[in-house]
Design an enzyme around this catalytic site. Structure first.
Site, PDB file in Angstrom:
ATOM      1  N   ASP A 155      55.250  71.246  31.488  1.00 32.78           N
ATOM      2  CA  ASP A 155      55.381  72.254  32.530  1.00 32.78           C
ATOM      3  C   ASP A 155      54.072  73.031  32.694  1.00 32.78           C
ATOM      4  O   ASP A 155      54.057  74.259  32.747  1.00 32.78           O
ATOM      5  CB  ASP A 155      56.553  73.199  32.208  1.00 32.78           C
ATOM      6  N   HIS A 198      61.141  81.293  26.511  1.00 34.63           N
ATOM      7  CA  HIS A 198      61.451  80.019  25.860  1.00 34.63           C
ATOM      8  C   HIS A 198      60.251  79.536  25.058  1.00 34.63           C
ATOM      9  O   HIS A 198      59.130  79.984  25.279  1.00 34.63           O
ATOM     10  CB  HIS A 198      61.806  78.964  26.914  1.00 34.63           C
ATOM     11  N   GLN A 266      62.185  72.947  27.279  1.00 27.45           N
ATOM     12  CA  GLN A 266      61.897  74.388  27.134  1.00 27.45           C
ATOM     13  C   GLN A 266      63.187  75.086  26.709  1.00 27.45           C
ATOM     14  O   GLN A 266      64.098  75.270  27.527  1.00 27.45           O
ATOM     15  CB  GLN A 266      61.378  74.957  28.463  1.00 27.45           C
ATOM     16  N   ASP A 298      55.970  86.106  31.598  1.00 19.86           N
ATOM     17  CA  ASP A 298      56.495  84.949  32.314  1.00 19.86           C
ATOM     18  C   ASP A 298      58.019  85.003  32.425  1.00 19.86           C
ATOM     19  O   ASP A 298      58.711  85.331  31.459  1.00 19.86           O
ATOM     20  CB  ASP A 298      56.085  83.680  31.546  1.00 19.86           C
ATOM     21  N   GLU A 340      56.188  88.711  36.134  1.00 19.32           N
ATOM     22  CA  GLU A 340      56.364  87.548  37.001  1.00 19.32           C
ATOM     23  C   GLU A 340      57.857  87.413  37.264  1.00 19.32           C
ATOM     24  O   GLU A 340      58.599  86.786  36.522  1.00 19.32           O
ATOM     25  CB  GLU A 340      55.841  86.265  36.347  1.00 19.32           C
ATOM     26  N   ASP A 405      52.308  78.021  41.313  1.00 21.66           N
ATOM     27  CA  ASP A 405      53.678  77.610  41.589  1.00 21.66           C
ATOM     28  C   ASP A 405      53.869  77.325  43.074  1.00 21.66           C
ATOM     29  O   ASP A 405      53.002  77.606  43.899  1.00 21.66           O
ATOM     30  CB  ASP A 405      54.659  78.694  41.120  1.00 21.66           C
TER      31      ASP A 405
HETATM   32  C1  GLC Z   1      56.987  80.630  35.487  1.00 20.15           C
HETATM   33  C2  GLC Z   1      55.740  79.816  35.711  1.00 20.15           C
HETATM   34  C3  GLC Z   1      56.117  78.425  36.055  1.00 20.15           C
HETATM   35  C4  GLC Z   1      56.939  77.853  34.952  1.00 20.15           C
HETATM   36  C5  GLC Z   1      58.122  78.784  34.589  1.00 20.15           C
HETATM   37  C6  GLC Z   1      58.729  78.415  33.282  1.00 20.15           C
HETATM   38  O1  GLC Z   1      57.758  80.722  36.620  1.00 20.15           O
HETATM   39  O2  GLC Z   1      54.953  80.389  36.709  1.00 20.15           O
HETATM   40  O3  GLC Z   1      54.996  77.628  36.320  1.00 20.15           O
HETATM   41  O4  GLC Z   1      57.444  76.617  35.343  1.00 20.15           O
HETATM   42  O5  GLC Z   1      57.721  80.103  34.443  1.00 20.15           O
HETATM   43  O6  GLC Z   1      57.918  78.842  32.220  1.00 20.15           O
END
Ligand code: GLC
Length: 654
Positions: A155, A198, A266, A298, A340, A405
């Protein structure tokens, strides 16, 4: 386990003071002798200041546990140990930031983000590229996750195997710390992710859980059969529906269903276990001690889960972040959190406060910029930003045109409906538009995570490709190329001029196009987000000083925007006064500081647009004005004419 109902504040105050009185001598006995008395005093002073907040959040989360006091003590012990480990130069930075706590609100702040390998090969490569960053005026650099991860699909680094080890292809932890120092010496703050919802399934904790160690099974959320997963899923949405439907993965080795919000590899951490909070605060402070100045928290929305809810944005998620925030304030006050939360705008803003995350992505502004480009209509953008742009004192948005993203249509239905659109239909239209399936559309994106049941999708693509540059170059129509360049500058003009910190995805400043090669890489195939994460093209960047080239026009335009922001006093403060320009195709706002004021205007159409001069005068503009972006003096007797996609920064002529 049921959460404690927060007690009244007088009770909390008494209890927190009593706990600190009991804890302090024990902490002092263990740690005070290992530092200078003056430093210890300063630490204890900060602890005293922020402890009540820490206590109240931890009490709300874990106060029901019979061994709450024991956890409190070990949390403080971990924090204190991490403070002792904090390098002297960073403690000096802490002191500096304590007297200037809103440093991130300066108009000098300009952000950039990149993947280390794709931008410069490795950490040493990034160090060598510092001159490029300073040339562009960058003062904030977000490196995408640099940690050790599983090989293959991880990821994009968001499946962390060890927070204390750098991916060996990129360098070492020492290289990272050195890079942080060197960036700081060039006026650039290092931003890293704190990926705390995670870990990867290869993380030591996950491995020990797999090996059957009971305490580590409690670090994650695992279920023996489908009963609870089914019960949870009845009220939950899907985040990565293409990857795996639902939020759980069956792990054969332990015969359990593991909570995996994102990808199967994850594993979501279990914050109901106070031990997890304690261990993660150590990982967080370890990063802070490498010299990270802004931590991008995150996936904050998913931290806590409760049956019967959608398991997003629960109050406990906020308490957790606030508790982490209090710890950072005590141990590493130079560090600031950025949230985020790519969720409903009503929820996004709840994460933004001095006690939680002073900084936050602004996903709605991002989505609505693309909305206005597709519809050529700024009414939704105007309506939503007027309602939602203001933030608490001391906080700021991070404004971006796109990031690593996908682009999700993260606006509120009510904001779209207020203008008379049907929200679902509107979202579908936007996706179709930007994946080039709408007649006359200039966007060249691909759908991301199409939900097979609902048909909903988000959009992948670089800024330039979504703004029409790819199509225009393919068709070799100069006029179309010109329009695409203007769209790119318009998007960047708005993120740079709006209050907050602009964030540029490195590569967008040289008009990087989509990379279709990602599908050949087994670690990336199937995840269309790699379409807009190409390797930085340094050969292309070499054209940036040639104003005759497309690259040069884009780069120099963006450079001028950044200089304007960094040098004009009107941009000093974050406040932004969004106005109705009287023309539904032109977005406008004022930036004012002391006697300095500029009026920013953006024409979202490929046609000329007109603004009534009378109206401009009512807003305080004069007949003669200067467009600071174009460097031209304008006279508007009857009306002000804007060229297709023109971006203007108007000031009164002196
Ligand atoms: C956030 C990140 C993304 C990732 C997700 C899981 O949204 O920006 O890229 O897939 O977290 O960690």
């Amino acid at each position: 386990m049921t959460r404690m109902i927060p007690k009244d504040s007088a009770w909390l105050e008494r209890e927190s003071a009593a706990s600190l009185r009991r804890l302090l001598p024990r902490i002092e006995a263990r740690f005070a002798a290992r530092t200078e008395p003056g430093d210890w005093e300063a630490y204890v002073e900060r602890l005293g200041r922020h402890f009540p907040r820490l206590f109240s959040r931890l009490h709300a989360l874990y106060g029901g546990n019979y061994d709450f006091f024991y956890h409190l003590e070990s949390i403080l012990a971990s924090a204190t140990q991490m403070w002792l480990d904090r390098p002297g130069e960073l403690k000096a930075l802490d002191a500096m930031r304590e007297v200037d706590p809103r440093w991130y609100q300066s108009s000098r702040m300009v952000g950039a983000m990149c993947y280390v390998d794709l931008f410069a090969g490795d950490l040493e490569g990034v160090r060598e590229r510092i001159p490029y960053l300073t040339e562009l005026g960058i003062t904030y650099l977000h490196l995408m996750p640099v940690f050790r991860t599983p090989r293959g699909d991880n990821d994009g680094g968001y499946a962390v195997t060890s927070y204390r080890e750098v991916n060996p292809d990129l360098g070492t932890m020492e290289d990272l710390a050195q890079l942080a120092t060197e960036l700081r010496h060039h006026g650039i703050s290092l931003v890293l992710d704190f990926i705390f919802n995670h870990t990867s399934d290869e993380h030591e904790w996950a491995q020990r859980a797999l090996a059957g160690e009971e305490p580590y099974r409690d670090y994650y959320r695992m279920f023996p059969d489908r009963e609870m997963p089914d019960a949870f899923e009845r009220s939950m949405g899907e985040i990565f529906p293409e990857d795996h439907p639902g939020a759980f993965t069956y792990v054969n080795r332990i015969k359990k269903w593991v909570w995996t919000t994102f990808n199967t590899f994850q594993w979501d951490l279990n914050y109901e276990n106070p031990e997890v909070f304690n261990r993660m605060l150590e990982e967080m402070l370890f990063l802070a001690n490498q010299g990270v100045e802004i931590l991008r928290l995150d996936a904050v929305a998913f931290l806590w889960k409760r049956l019967g809810t959608d398991c997003q944005n629960l109050p406990e998620a906020h308490w957790l972040i606030q508790a982490f925030n209090a710890i950072v304030n005590i141990v590493a006050p130079a560090v600031v959190f950025k949230s985020e939360a790519i969720v409903h705008p009503d929820e996004v803003s709840k994460y933004v406060s001095l006690e939680e995350c002073p900084l936050s992505y602004n996903p709605e502004f991002m989505a609505l910029l693309w909305d206005a480009l597709a519809t050529r209509d700024v009414r939704v953008l105007n309506h939503a930003m007027r309602r939602r742009f203001a933030l608490p004192e001391g906080c700021a948005w991070v404004n971006y045109a796109r990031c690593h993203d996908d682009i999700g249509w993260a606006f509120s239905n009510s904001d779209v409906e207020a203008v008379g659109f049907d929200a679902d239909e509107h979202r579908r239209f936007l996706t179709q538009f930007f994946i080039g399936r709408y007649e006359g559309s200039f966007g060249r994106g691909q759908p991301f995570q199409q939900n097979p049941l609902t048909g909903d999708a988000r959009v992948s693509g670089t800024c330039a490709s979504l703004c029409g540059l790819e199509l225009a170059l393919e068709q070799s129509v100069d006029a179309e190329v010109e329009l695409a360049v203007r769209r790119i500058l318009l998007m960047h003009g708005l993120i740079v001029a709006m209050g907050g910190i602009p964030l540029i995805y490195l590569g967008d400043e040289i008009g990087t196009l989509n990379d279709y090669g990602y599908d050949q890489d087994p670690g990336k195939a199937g995840d269309t987000r790699w379409l807009h994460r190409p390797a930085f093209d340094w050969a292309r960047a070499a054209d940036r000083s040639d104003a005759e080239t497309v690259v040069g026009r884009i780069y120099q335009g963006i450079l001028r925007l950044i200089q304007l922001r960094q040098q004009n006093p009107a941009f000093m403060r974050a406040e932004t006064d969004i106005t109705d320009t009287g023309n539904p195709h032109v977005f406008g706002f004022f930036r004012t500081h002391d006697q300095h004021s500029v009026f920013v205007l953006a024409n979202f159409t490929e046609d000329q647009q007109r603004l009534e001069a009378r109206r401009l005068r009512q807003m305080g503009m004069r007949k003669t004005m200067v467009d600071l972006f174009a460097g031209r003096t304008l006279t508007a007797t009857q009306e002000l004419v804007m060229e297709p996609y023109q971006f203007m920064v108007l000031a009164r002529a002196v």
